[in-house]
Design an enzyme around this catalytic site. Structure first.
Site, PDB file in Angstrom:
ATOM      1  N   ASP A 139       4.589  -0.502   0.399  1.00 12.27           N
ATOM      2  CA  ASP A 139       3.562  -0.181  -0.272  1.00 12.27           C
ATOM      3  C   ASP A 139       2.408  -0.492   0.333  1.00 12.27           C
ATOM      4  O   ASP A 139       2.336  -1.385   1.200  1.00 12.27           O
ATOM      5  CB  ASP A 139       3.375  -0.826  -1.440  1.00 12.27           C
ATOM      6  CG  ASP A 139       2.673  -0.081  -2.568  1.00 12.27           C
ATOM      7  OD1 ASP A 139       1.773   0.591  -2.400  1.00 12.27           O
ATOM      8  OD2 ASP A 139       2.791  -0.792  -3.919  1.00 12.27           O
ATOM      9  N   GLU A 169       0.661   5.744 -12.781  1.00 15.14           N
ATOM     10  CA  GLU A 169       0.281   4.522 -12.944  1.00 15.14           C
ATOM     11  C   GLU A 169      -1.312   4.166 -13.297  1.00 15.14           C
ATOM     12  O   GLU A 169      -1.573   3.134 -13.765  1.00 15.14           O
ATOM     13  CB  GLU A 169       0.531   3.644 -11.523  1.00 15.14           C
ATOM     14  CG  GLU A 169      -0.385   4.325 -10.387  1.00 15.14           C
ATOM     15  CD  GLU A 169      -0.274   3.585  -9.033  1.00 15.14           C
ATOM     16  OE1 GLU A 169       0.834   2.894  -8.858  1.00 15.14           O
ATOM     17  OE2 GLU A 169      -1.124   3.808  -8.065  1.00 15.14           O
TER      18      GLU A 169
END
Length: 657
Positions: free
Chosen positions: A410, A465
């Site tokens: 990430d 998200e």
């Protein structure tokens, strides 16, 4: 025999080598052309004072003459005063069989290609497909070189509208809305790719493919009216680590890339579509990518993932305190095992930030991995990219020792040459240890998922998200990004919300998020969106309260033998049918506008079929959770009428009786 060897034996290649034509460079005009297999698309290369390319479709000027070239550190400028030495054309018609069947088990790779060799040790390779075109430069220079600039231009006939995923910085995770602006409004603004230009006739998507050892391309305004050009980040010569996941670029070098002088550079790609469904159906980025470099791919297994982070570990009705702890992850593993879900992610919180080798208090990895092994559930470990970079060998060795199945990397948020090389380095090292890779905080896919198929999916999309803190993940967006971002490759949008709200009722809540639109829109995303590693974003407790929806999610595939996009308009709706084995799945999405569609079942084989349907309920416009499930007998002669509520969806599994 490895999968790769089998693939090489089974692919069918027809190559027609036409005579090499030796050409003496002339002024004022040298023009060579190459047409697509069906003859509709023609690429012209003109070599005068500059090298230019232009594209037409059915005699319509898709792209007017546009300058292309590259400049190197030793006063070498390819494309300037080009002198053609020779040219040859080939035709290839082959079937590719991907390791992961993102759209289909067999990809038709049919194109005509022209290679033009120039004085000065460089060549231009042009491919023309029926759904698009691409070119790349090839150099044969000695030793290492520095690329100081690249000219990639797109000259259009008029000031057309665009779908423009605008960026504000080279530090970006490319999670963008698609702004509708004119070419003239771009100026010094820039966007990530893919982007779409809406001409008077076809729409044109701009992207790139086979990005290796080179910076990624963005898009900005060109120097002439109605033009766009490629924009590239220069090499980061000095960086500063601000926190575990944020590396600030303090200085950039005077070059885009330092690389070997003998190589092929990335493809510059146009997808040309008279119908919007072309953008969804195309495999062009996969076709243009380098062939698989992993000798044995038998261990690469797609599947669904129970995900902890989006739902904030909101497990209830249990005897333990839910959170980032051993008991919670064992509960996720039990849930996955009970429902045939292949993987569980351990997202942020399982390790001490900055040190992948130190587990947080409350996490007993030995116990967690033992439980996962017992239940035959694979684990995927979230990691910050910089920490992984600093501990790459030790961390991956530890993951291999634990027996986990993958990593979710990430916050890279860059596409300069250093970072592009980092992606490949992670893919290579992970493959050595049989680890899948999911890149988050990532740039758009460019074909790495073919070259290293353990790169199973990636983000680079404004996904679900966002519903934790904004209203951007809307039904309007849900039927816009697939035509661009999903065109480039697998997309980890992370669907699966069981708390579903109308436009009037929606609000972002960090620790108890909901989705915009209907329940059936969330279910249909599992058929419409392509990702061989597909998330279930909500909590096991919420899924268990919805056994009918959970039964669908437990069974829906993540890879497909066959795909047909039946109807689609950018920003309005998508209707797709996909086959796995003998079963068909059909998914439909709409924006905030209610919509009626027709589904002809002619794609079914002969015989009697049963459709298990989930559709928006009669009150879904007032309560997003409202849906109906019904079963009906049908056959290939029938047409099913579909009604979609505002922000709605429709999904069905169709099986032989």
């Amino acid at each position: 025999m490895s999968n790769t060897s089998c693939w090489k034996l089974t692919k069918f290649i027809v190559a027609i080598m036409l005579p090499t034509v030796a050409l003496v460079a002339q002024r004022p005009q040298n023009t060579l052309t190459i047409a697509s297999p069906n003859g509709s698309i023609v690429v012209s290369i003109t070599a005068n004072s500059d090298l230019q390319w232009s594209v037409s479709m059915n005699n319509y000027p898709v792209l007017l003459p546009s300058k292309i070239g590259m400049t190197f550190n030793f006063d070498k400028e390819i494309g300037k005063n080009p002198r053609i030495r020779s040219s040859k054309t080939t035709s290839t018609n082959q079937v590719l069989r991907p390791v992961l069947k993102i759209k289909r088990a067999e990809i038709k790779d049919h194109y005509n290609e022209r290679r033009i060799d120039f004085s000065g040790d460089y060549s231009l390779l042009i491919r023309a497909y029926d759904d698009g075109v691409a070119y790349r430069f090839i150099t044969r220079f000695t030793g290492d070189v520095e690329v100081t600039s690249e000219d990639v231009n797109f000259q259009f006939a008029n000031d057309f509208q665009m779908f423009f995923p605008e960026e504000v910085s080279f530090i970006s995770h490319q999670e963008r809305q698609y702004k509708n602006i004119k070419i003239s409004e771009v100026g010094e603004r820039f966007s990530s790719l893919p982007a779409i230009v809406v001409t008077d006739r076809p729409k044109v998507a701009i992207t790139e493919a086979d990005l290796l050892d080179y910076p990624g391309m963005d898009l900005t305004g060109g120097s002439q009216s109605n033009s766009l050009k490629g924009l590239f980040p220069y090499y980061p010569s000095k960086v500063e680590l601000v926190r575990d996941r944020t590396e600030r670029v303090i200085e950039r070098a005077q070059y885009l890339a330092k690389t070997t002088g003998t190589r092929e550079f990335p493809w510059r790609v146009l997808v040309i579509a008279e119908q919007d469904t072309t953008f969804l159906n195309t495999d062009i980025v996969y076709r243009l990518a380098s062939e698989t470099r992993i000798p044995d791919t038998s261990w690469i297994t797609p599947g669904k993932v129970a995900w902890d982070w989006w739902n904030f570990n909101n497990i209830y009705g249990v005897s333990f305190r839910a959170g980032v702890n051993t008991e919670t992850y064992m509960h996720y593993i039990d849930f996955a095992a009970e429902n045939g879900i292949e993987y569980v992610i351990l997202d942020e919180g399982w390790y001490k930030l900055g040190d992948l080798l130190t587990q947080m208090p409350g996490i007993d990895m030995e116990a967690i991995v033992a439980h996962a092994r017992k239940k035959n559930v694979g684990l995927v470990m979230w990691v910050v990219w910089k920490t992984l970079d600093l501990q790459l060998t030790k961390a991956l060795d530890q993951f291999e020792k634990w027996g986990v199945k993958g990593i979710k990397v990430d916050f890279m948020q860059r596409e300069d040459q250093w970072m592009v090389n980092y992606y490949e380095r992670v893919a290579v090292e992970a493959a050595k240890r049989h680890l899948l890779v999911n890149f988050h905080g990532a740039y758009k896919p460019t074909g790495l998922y073919r070259t290293y198929p353990n790169v199973i999916t990636s983000e680079g999309v404004l996904g679900l998200e966002q519903s934790k803190w904004s209203d951007l993940a809307s039904p309007d967006h849900a039927v816009t990004f697939p035509f661009m971002r999903m065109m480039a490759g697998p997309v980890d949008y992370t669907p699966g919300a069981m708390m579903n709200a109308t436009k009037a009722d929606y609000k972002p809540i960090w620790n108890r998020p909901m989705s915009q639109g209907t329940r059936c829109q969330q279910l249909a995303m599992y058929v419409v969106y392509e990702s061989p590693m597909q998330m279930l974003a909500d909590s096991p407790s919420n899924y268990r309260k919805e056994p009918e929806c959970l039964s669908f999610l437990s069974g829906v595939p993540t890879v497909w033998d066959e795909t047909h996009f039946l109807s689609a308009n950018i920003g309005e709706h998508i209707l797709v049918a996909r086959r796995t084995g003998n079963d068909w799945y059909v998914g439909a999405l709409t924006n905030w506008t209610p919509r009626d569609l027709e589904l002809p079942l002619s794609f079914l084989g002969k015989g009697d079929w049963e459709a298990d349907i989930y559709k928006d309920g009669p009150n879904a416009d007032r309560a997003g959770v409202d849906y109906l499930r019904e079963k009906l007998s049908t056959d290939q002669s029938q047409t099913i009428k579909i009604h979609l509520a505002p922000g709605g969806g429709w999904v069905a599994k169709i099986s032989r009786k």
